[in-house]
Structures are given as C-alpha cells and as structure tokens.
Design an enzyme around this catalytic site. Structure first.
Site, PDB file in Angstrom:
ATOM      1  N   HIS A  26       0.892  -1.240  -0.062  1.00  0.00           N
ATOM      2  CA  HIS A  26      -0.043  -0.045  -0.008  1.00  0.00           C
ATOM      3  C   HIS A  26       0.811   1.234   0.046  1.00  0.00           C
ATOM      4  O   HIS A  26       0.341   2.449  -0.520  1.00  0.00           O
ATOM      5  CB  HIS A  26      -0.889   0.092   1.138  1.00  0.00           C
ATOM      6  N   ASP A  49       3.268   9.306  -1.121  1.00  0.00           N
ATOM      7  CA  ASP A  49       2.364   8.549  -0.468  1.00  0.00           C
ATOM      8  C   ASP A  49       1.960   7.240  -1.745  1.00  0.00           C
ATOM      9  O   ASP A  49       2.015   7.913  -2.882  1.00  0.00           O
ATOM     10  CB  ASP A  49       0.978   9.454  -0.435  1.00  0.00           C
TER      11      ASP A  49
END
Length: 473
Positions: free
Chosen positions: A155, A363
C-alpha cells in the site's frame, strides 16, 4: 471457488458501525463475504505470552487474530516496520534507523505469524497478504512447506534502488518478496523501482507481460491502483450534511471559504509545508485574509514513537504562529483538530468545503484525494489541490497538481482553486468522477485476485500433470 485468506498487520474492527472502515477493510471484506474466507492478523493487543489464534465467526467470514508480546511489538512493529521501513519507503532516510535486533524481531514475528496461520490453511486456499509489515511472510510460509498461491500488495510507495539500499538487509527483503506468486504495487513507478532493483542487481529478468524470473522463482509483478466506491461516498456525504459537526463548522465559517485537509499525523503527509503554503497565500493574496480558513483534521497515530511526537509539536507550533500573525477577532486562519471523526462525517465535511488540500511529500495512493472528489456536490463542486508525489495524481488529471516542496506553487494553486469558475470546476469534477467509477475499489480487488487465482489454476494444472506423469510411469 477456492477460499480466500487475507493477511494484514491489523484485522479491522468487525463490530457493526465501527468507524475504522478504510479502503483496505472495505475492499477485502467484500471479497471475503462473496466467497467466504478468513482474515488473519494482529488483534492490536499486547499480551504476556503468545497463544493460539482467537477465532470469531461472523457469517461467511472467519476472523483469526493473535496478540503480540511487548518485545515483539517493540521490535517488529515500532522498530523495523515503522522506524526503518516506513520512513525509507517514504524517502525519509534521514528519519530511518536500523537495529539488527529489531530486524531479527521483524523476521521472527513474521515466522511466528506464518506458523499460526499455517494450521488454518486448507489445500485449495488462496492467500492475499498486505503491506510492508509482512514482506517476508510468504518466505516464512514456504519454509513451512505451504505451496498455496500467495499474493502480496504494497500500500505504500516502493523506493528506488539507491534509497532501498540504505536498509542493510535490502537484498534479503527483496528475495523474500519473490517468494510470493503475485506482487502488486499502487503505481507504475513503484512497480518499476522493484523491477529495476532486481534487474540492475542481476538477480533476475522480467518480461513485458509482467512475469519475472528472480531468485530461482517465477512471479507476476503488476500495478493495481486501489480505488473507492465513489457513488456510495457521494450518497453518504449528502445524507450526513446535517450532522452536528458539519452544522457547527458551517455556522462557524459564516459564509467564508473552507480549505479542507484530513490526514493521519505523519511526517510523510507534508503538514508543516502545507501550513506554510497557506501562510504564503495569505501573504501574497491579502484579499483572502478573513475570507478563507484552512481546516486541518489530523488524528494522532503511533503516539508512542518519538518522531511522531515531534511532528505534532511542530505542527501545533506552526498553527499557533500563523494564527498569531493573521487572526482577527472573528476569524481564525487555521483550525487544527488533533482528533478522529467518523468516516462518513468526514465525507460530509469534504462536501461543505471549496478546496481539498492533499499534499503529501510521498504517498502510495492517498484515498483522501479520491474521497474528496467523490463527496462533492456535482452542481457546485470543490477543487482538489494534489501533490504530484501521491499515487492518486496518476489517475486524477482534473486536480491542480503541485510539488509539495514548492510553497509558492502551492499558494498559487490554492488561489486558483478558490477563484476557479463554476464551469471549469464542474468539468474537472465530472472527468475525475468518471475515472473513479471506472477504476473503483472492486476493480482493484478483482484485478489482483484474478491474477492470483490464475496462478492457482496454473498450479493446479501443473500438479495434475505431474500426478498423471507419475501414474503413467
């Protein structure tokens, strides 16, 4: 159809109405409920000693959780996972530290968790493992002679080789990742970083179809950008617009514009830079003073890690300094809230605001960016200001994409967002909603599991061929 086993560091709360239903939880729960399955991971509890998994059956889904001892928590979770891998994977090598004992604890806990799960695995199960806490999990299962198809999805970002090599056991970690049958990343650049590390180190080769031969194994390496359910979010945002927290913010603003940010309190989110860029907006465009406020919601996270304590102190200091410089008797420039809100209430707050301000320094995807767009009123949508270093930037060209290290550029983007004509806002929003619908959460889930089950089918055919060959002999 084969049973699905999901493995993650934490198992999401399963009680009805629980607020912790993020993207991973929603996506994997849907998959588990469709065919029945097992969700395995840490319970979040610190225990005096290890024990057998705690089993909780809810409908077609079985939840199997284990506790961690204080030593395991300190070395595996606080140590190597979050003091070494997390900062390195987010390109903050200045904040990363390496301790051999913590790495040994990381490997040991992965092996312990694999052993606990191995007793629950059935021959036809397909196993889907999530995130950086569990890089060596498949290797630990293989050491226990588990031959089931095992997939892994990261992730977070995956760093380029020069950054990854600052972690001393980097080669061992990547070799362990190659024990999976499918390895998935959020973006093409993350996938390419993984492939480049292997090929430039002469550990293996890849094909254009995403098949890689490395460290004596064959695996599929792919890009699977995680999504959301945009229409469900839009519905929740509209239905909860009369909640108390939303009404209070609406009344407090008195018609002023709202720039909305929601992030975990983490140094990777670029929160200090975000505050400073807002300060520059008020300096460069003084006409906005008294007319717009930045609302930053930043729930605390990993509060027992010193680095996170420092970022909270820095952020509170910046908010106080900027408010002291610009505040008026009836206007507070920055409203900084260090607390949690129910997820659906956040969607309603997004809908109330005119600008979504999502500017992480790095991110993996950042679902807040997608949620902000989905929550907007299509007849009067807000504008998304988004970091180029969020994975979501690859999928959302309708956003105003900025470099979060360039305060002037961010300030200019905020000014542009606040003054953007309705026709342009509607066009940008419509384009992004179409993209969100086309690559929603089920698309992410199904694409990954289709590849993993293809591996399972191929393995089954191979096993049958071997048995027939043995029989013929």
């Amino acid at each position: 159809m084969s049973r699905l086993i999901v493995v993650s560091n934490r198992v999401a709360p399963t009680q009805e109405g629980s607020p912790a239903a993020g993207g991973l939880a929603v996506g994997v729960l849907d998959a588990l409920k469709e065919t029945g399955g097992l969700w395995f991971g840490w319970s979040g509890e610190i225990v005096g000693h290890g024990g057998a998994p705690s089993i909780d059956q809810q409908g077609t889904v079985t939840y199997a959780t284990v506790g961690l001892t204080r030593r395991d928590y300190d070395q595996y979770y606080r140590g190597f996972s979050n003091a070494t891998l997390w900062p390195t994977f987010h390109y903050r090598t200045d904040l990363s530290r390496y301790d051999r004992r913590e790495y040994a604890g990381y490997v040991r806990v992965n092996a312990m968790l694999a052993k606990q799960l191995s007793t629950l695995i059935k021959p036809d199960d397909v196993i889907w493992v999530h995130d950086y806490h569990l890089l060596p999990f498949a290797r630990a299962l293989r050491d226990l002679n588990v031959t089931n198809p095992i997939g892994f999805f990261l992730h977070t970002p995956f760093p380029v080789g020069e950054v990854l090599r600052t972690v001393p056991p980097h080669e061992e970690l990547v070799k362990a990742m190659c024990s999976y049958d499918v390895v998935g990343f959020q973006t093409h650049s993350d996938r390419q970083s993984f492939v480049d590390y292997i090929e430039r180190g002469h550990f293996g080769v890849s094909t254009e179809e995403g098949v890689m031969q490395a460290f004596g194994r064959v695996l599929k390496v792919g890009t699977y950008p995680i999504g959301i359910y945009p229409d469900a979010i839009a519905k929740a945002a509209e239905q909860l617009s009369d909640r108390k927290a939303v009404a209070e913010l609406r009344d407090a603003m008195r018609g002023r514009r709202i720039i909305m940010s929601v992030d975990r309190l983490d140094y990777s989110k670029g929160l200090v830079e975000r505050f400073q860029a807002f300060e520059q907006l008020l300096t460069d465009a003084p006409e906005w003073q008294g007319k717009v406020s930045l609302v930053q919601i930043a729930p605390p996270t990993r509060s027992d890690v010193q680095t996170y304590q420092r970022i909270r102190q820095a952020l509170e200091g910046e908010a106080g300094r900027i408010n002291g410089r610009f505040a008026q008797l009836d206007w507070t420039p920055i409203q900084y809230l260090n607390r949690k809100y129910e997820r659906n209430v956040l969607m309603a707050l997004f809908r109330l605001s005119q600008v979504g301000y999502v500017t992480p320094l790095r991110d993996g995807m950042n679902l807040v960016a997608k949620e902000y767009v989905a929550a907007q009123n299509p007849e009067d949508p807000g504008v998304l200001v988004l970091s180029q270093f969020a994975g979501a930037a690859e999928q959302m060209p309708g956003a105003l994409v900025v470099n979060p290290f360039d305060l002037s550029q961010m300030a200019a983007a905020l000014a542009s967002a606040l003054s953007m004509p309705l026709s342009e806002r509607k066009a940008r929003h419509s384009d992004m909603m179409a993209r969100l619908r086309a690559s929603d959460l089920s698309t992410w889930r199904d694409a990954f599991l289709d590849d993993l089950r293809h591996v399972a089918t191929a393995a089954s055919v191979t096993r049958k061929a071997v048995k027939l060959a043995d029989f013929a002999a």
